[in-house]
Scaffold this motif. Structure first.
Motif, PDB file in Angstrom:
ATOM      1  N   GLU A  93       0.800  -1.219  -0.029  1.00  0.00           N
ATOM      2  CA  GLU A  93       0.042  -0.041  -0.057  1.00  0.00           C
ATOM      3  C   GLU A  93       0.859   1.182   0.126  1.00  0.00           C
ATOM      4  N   THR A  94       2.127   1.285   0.773  1.00  0.00           N
ATOM      5  CA  THR A  94       2.938   2.311   0.537  1.00  0.00           C
ATOM      6  C   THR A  94       3.498   2.718  -0.734  1.00  0.00           C
ATOM      7  N   LEU A  95       3.877   1.674  -1.593  1.00  0.00           N
ATOM      8  CA  LEU A  95       4.286   1.214  -2.818  1.00  0.00           C
ATOM      9  C   LEU A  95       3.337   2.177  -3.700  1.00  0.00           C
ATOM     10  N   ARG A  96       2.000   1.813  -3.611  1.00  0.00           N
ATOM     11  CA  ARG A  96       1.006   2.558  -4.258  1.00  0.00           C
ATOM     12  C   ARG A  96       0.769   3.754  -3.779  1.00  0.00           C
ATOM     13  N   TYR A  97       0.593   4.173  -2.452  1.00  0.00           N
ATOM     14  CA  TYR A  97       0.097   5.517  -2.128  1.00  0.00           C
ATOM     15  C   TYR A  97       1.361   6.436  -2.140  1.00  0.00           C
ATOM     16  N   CYS A  98       2.437   6.065  -2.071  1.00  0.00           N
ATOM     17  CA  CYS A  98       3.593   7.129  -2.201  1.00  0.00           C
ATOM     18  C   CYS A  98       4.593   6.594  -2.950  1.00  0.00           C
ATOM     19  N   SER A  99       4.230   6.261  -4.196  1.00  0.00           N
ATOM     20  CA  SER A  99       5.228   5.505  -5.145  1.00  0.00           C
ATOM     21  C   SER A  99       6.639   6.323  -5.282  1.00  0.00           C
ATOM     22  N   PRO A 100       7.496   5.535  -4.970  1.00  0.00           N
ATOM     23  CA  PRO A 100       9.096   6.155  -4.905  1.00  0.00           C
ATOM     24  C   PRO A 100       9.501   6.575  -6.413  1.00  0.00           C
ATOM     25  N   VAL A 101       9.039   5.979  -7.359  1.00  0.00           N
ATOM     26  CA  VAL A 101       9.333   6.307  -8.686  1.00  0.00           C
ATOM     27  C   VAL A 101       8.067   7.025  -9.362  1.00  0.00           C
ATOM     28  N   GLN A 102       7.948   8.325  -9.454  1.00  0.00           N
ATOM     29  CA  GLN A 102       6.791   9.015  -9.763  1.00  0.00           C
ATOM     30  C   GLN A 102       6.311   9.072 -11.432  1.00  0.00           C
ATOM     31  N   ILE A 103       7.591   9.135 -12.310  1.00  0.00           N
ATOM     32  CA  ILE A 103       7.336   9.344 -13.526  1.00  0.00           C
ATOM     33  C   ILE A 103       8.483   8.467 -14.224  1.00  0.00           C
ATOM     34  N   LEU A 104       7.935   7.761 -15.385  1.00  0.00           N
ATOM     35  CA  LEU A 104       8.933   7.371 -16.429  1.00  0.00           C
ATOM     36  C   LEU A 104       8.959   7.942 -17.575  1.00  0.00           C
ATOM     37  N   GLU A 105       9.818   7.471 -18.391  1.00  0.00           N
ATOM     38  CA  GLU A 105       9.776   8.024 -19.744  1.00  0.00           C
ATOM     39  C   GLU A 105       9.834   7.094 -21.150  1.00  0.00           C
ATOM     40  N   ARG A 106       9.162   7.311 -21.993  1.00  0.00           N
ATOM     41  CA  ARG A 106       9.297   6.609 -23.492  1.00  0.00           C
ATOM     42  C   ARG A 106       9.502   7.480 -24.393  1.00  0.00           C
ATOM     43  N   ARG A 107      10.133   6.966 -25.400  1.00  0.00           N
ATOM     44  CA  ARG A 107      10.028   7.819 -26.868  1.00  0.00           C
ATOM     45  C   ARG A 107       9.069   7.092 -28.004  1.00  0.00           C
ATOM     46  N   VAL A 108       8.431   7.786 -28.595  1.00  0.00           N
ATOM     47  CA  VAL A 108       7.512   7.358 -29.377  1.00  0.00           C
ATOM     48  C   VAL A 108       8.362   6.854 -30.886  1.00  0.00           C
ATOM     49  N   LYS A 109       8.152   5.399 -31.280  1.00  0.00           N
ATOM     50  CA  LYS A 109       8.928   4.901 -32.240  1.00  0.00           C
ATOM     51  C   LYS A 109       8.646   5.362 -33.631  1.00  0.00           C
ATOM     52  N   ALA A 110       7.434   5.628 -33.876  1.00  0.00           N
ATOM     53  CA  ALA A 110       6.948   6.006 -35.299  1.00  0.00           C
ATOM     54  C   ALA A 110       5.831   6.605 -35.044  1.00  0.00           C
ATOM     55  N   ASP A 111       5.432   7.471 -36.132  1.00  0.00           N
ATOM     56  CA  ASP A 111       4.062   8.352 -36.171  1.00  0.00           C
ATOM     57  C   ASP A 111       2.969   7.011 -35.726  1.00  0.00           C
ATOM     58  N   MET A 112       1.953   7.522 -34.798  1.00  0.00           N
ATOM     59  CA  MET A 112       0.904   6.504 -34.626  1.00  0.00           C
ATOM     60  C   MET A 112      -0.097   7.273 -33.853  1.00  0.00           C
ATOM     61  N   GLN A 113      -1.557   6.791 -34.059  1.00  0.00           N
ATOM     62  CA  GLN A 113      -2.695   7.103 -33.139  1.00  0.00           C
ATOM     63  C   GLN A 113      -2.582   6.440 -32.022  1.00  0.00           C
ATOM     64  N   TRP A 114      -2.665   7.147 -30.766  1.00  0.00           N
ATOM     65  CA  TRP A 114      -2.686   6.126 -29.466  1.00  0.00           C
ATOM     66  C   TRP A 114      -3.939   6.813 -28.657  1.00  0.00           C
ATOM     67  N   ALA A 115      -4.715   5.904 -28.528  1.00  0.00           N
ATOM     68  CA  ALA A 115      -6.107   6.275 -27.754  1.00  0.00           C
ATOM     69  C   ALA A 115      -6.718   7.575 -28.305  1.00  0.00           C
ATOM     70  N   GLY A 116      -6.467   7.809 -29.577  1.00  0.00           N
ATOM     71  CA  GLY A 116      -7.048   8.962 -30.135  1.00  0.00           C
ATOM     72  C   GLY A 116      -6.147   9.937 -30.140  1.00  0.00           C
ATOM     73  N   ASN A 117      -4.877  10.061 -29.813  1.00  0.00           N
ATOM     74  CA  ASN A 117      -4.081  11.025 -29.689  1.00  0.00           C
ATOM     75  C   ASN A 117      -2.996  10.900 -30.790  1.00  0.00           C
ATOM     76  N   PRO A 118      -2.438  12.099 -31.758  1.00  0.00           N
ATOM     77  CA  PRO A 118      -1.565  11.883 -32.700  1.00  0.00           C
ATOM     78  C   PRO A 118      -0.154  11.906 -32.109  1.00  0.00           C
ATOM     79  N   PHE A 119       0.345  10.649 -32.042  1.00  0.00           N
ATOM     80  CA  PHE A 119       1.929  10.669 -31.236  1.00  0.00           C
ATOM     81  C   PHE A 119       2.621  10.778 -32.555  1.00  0.00           C
ATOM     82  N   LYS A 120       3.777  11.511 -32.549  1.00  0.00           N
ATOM     83  CA  LYS A 120       4.688  11.609 -33.369  1.00  0.00           C
ATOM     84  C   LYS A 120       6.112  10.896 -33.195  1.00  0.00           C
TER      85      LYS A 120
END
Ligand code: HEM
Length: 368
Positions: free
Chosen positions: A244-271
């Motif tokens: 529950e601590t891991l959920r409530y106060c997650s030590p890592v708050q944000i991760l990163e990824r890079r879009v590999k190729a243009d795509m529609q993701w859940a209705g969003n134009p990812f480039k």
């Protein structure tokens, strides 16, 4: 802040930052989907370079190479190796609390949360006692706020591990580095820089996060006295309190990824090439997945939090982190059953939006 996350979750599946041209994803389903979908989302944020062992480490590598690297390091970093550490982690937690003076005031952060993980990993790697201070110093500098010092630190660590690898090849030991060298012999998968990168990653990825988990568990429980009482009576609730601590106060708050190729993701134009930030801290408070997400509930079950990521990069150290946090919490419950926060200063968070943690957390064991 939780209310801002909530607002962002209702704003859509992804939110675009016009000024800096990146996407942010706040919902549980979306974050999980992006971490599952390594074919469209790359972990290679910067091009690999010899100057930064982290950028060429497993964390930043995509398949097919990732699969080979993961298989190799997983052979060295097994649950069995980790479980063998249990009694020495218990001993260490006890020693740290003795030194910190368990009867009086104690800073949870400097007293146990910070020193425990770095000492455990140093012991697992078979680092000579005399070099442990060096390890602590690097570990502190890495979370510090000085980028120049952090770069310098990576260089120093790279030189250090280069020597350690050399000496373990000449004289193998019963430790993680020897196991890593041996796991790498057959396939010869990891280059020298990758081996060094992995050693550094163990310090960088594992220490601060586990320290923050330990101090956050006390932060959450100190403000939930009923849960603390239940844990005192029933230690078998410790694992779910840590989840529950891991959920409530997650030590890592944000991760990163890079879009590999243009795509529609859940209705969003990812480039192609755009950065996507996945907000684990928000996903873990998503009301569509967790009942009463803003309540710290040590009985929550199931608890499908994403604190260790999801998919192929799922945290390799999760077993170790959970073990250390459970042992630290148990030691604190036993030795300081009446712990209370006594200073009236506002709590100081680490200066980071990517991580959640505290700079210090002073408690006293109240007399009944
Ligand atoms: C990966 C969190 C402790 C080693 C990850 C990832 C997360 C994470 C979210 C996924 C990164 C991504 O998908 O881009 C945590 C948290 C910890 C913790 C919250 C403590 C509470 C540790 C420890 C170790 C460790 C103790 C080792 C000593 C790693 C490694 C990876 C990783 C090697 C990369 C795995 C891969 O790329 O396949 N961790 N971690 N972590 N973690 Fe942890």
């Amino acid at each position: 802040p939780l209310s801002w996350f909530k607002q962002q979750r209702s704003a859509g599946t992804a939110v675009f930052n016009e000024e800096h041209q990146y996407w942010s994803v706040f919902g549980h389903e979306g974050v999980k989907n992006i971490h599952t979908d390594f074919e469209h989302f790359s972990s290679q944020i910067q091009p690999p370079s010899d100057d930064s062992p982290i950028d060429s480490s497993i964390l930043r590598t995509d398949p097919p190479r990732h699969k080979l690297m993961r298989a190799t390091v997983a052979r060295a970093f097994t649950s069995r190796v980790i479980e063998q550490m249990e009694s020495s982690i218990e001993r260490l937690a006890g020693e740290l609390l003795d030194q910190a003076g368990s009867a009086g005031r104690l800073d949870i952060v400097s007293g146990i949360a910070n020193p425990l993980p770095v000492t455990v990993i140093a012991e697992m790697m078979g680092i000579p006692q005399g070099d442990r201070e060096l390890f602590k110093k690097w570990s502190d500098d890495l979370v510090g706020n000085d980028p120049a010092r952090q770069m310098q630190c990576q260089e120093e660590m790279a030189l250090y591990f280069k020597d350690i690898l050399k000496s373990r090849r000449a004289q193998p030991g019963n430790d993680l580095i020897t196991a890593l060298i041996e796991a790498n012999v057959g396939g010869g998968t990891l280059s020298e820089i990758e081996l060094i990168g992995f050693c550094i990653l163990l310090l960088v990825a594992g220490n601060e996060t586990t320290s923050n988990l330990i101090s956050s568990s006390i932060l959450c429980l100190e403000s939930a006295p009923e849960a603390w009482e239940q844990l005192l009576k029933d230690n078998s609730l410790i694992p779910s309190a840590i989840e529950e601590t891991l959920r409530y106060c997650s030590p890592v708050q944000i991760l990163e990824r890079r879009v590999k190729a243009d795509m529609q993701w859940a209705g969003n134009p990812f480039k192609e090439g755009q950065l996507v930030l996945t907000y684990i801290g928000s996903a873990n408070h998503d009301e569509r997945v967790f009942d009463e997400p803003e309540r710290f509930n040590i009985h929550r079950r199931p608890n499908p939090h994403l604190a260790f990521g999801h998919g192929i990069h799922f945290c390799l150290g999760a077993v170790l982190a959970r073990l250390e946090a459970r042992i630290a919490l148990k030691a604190l419950l036993n030795r300081l059953p009446r712990l209370r926060r006594t200073d009236n200063q506002p709590l100081e968070r680490l200066d980071s939006s990517m991580m959640f943690g505290l700079k210090r957390f002073i408690i006293e064991n109240a007399v009944r």
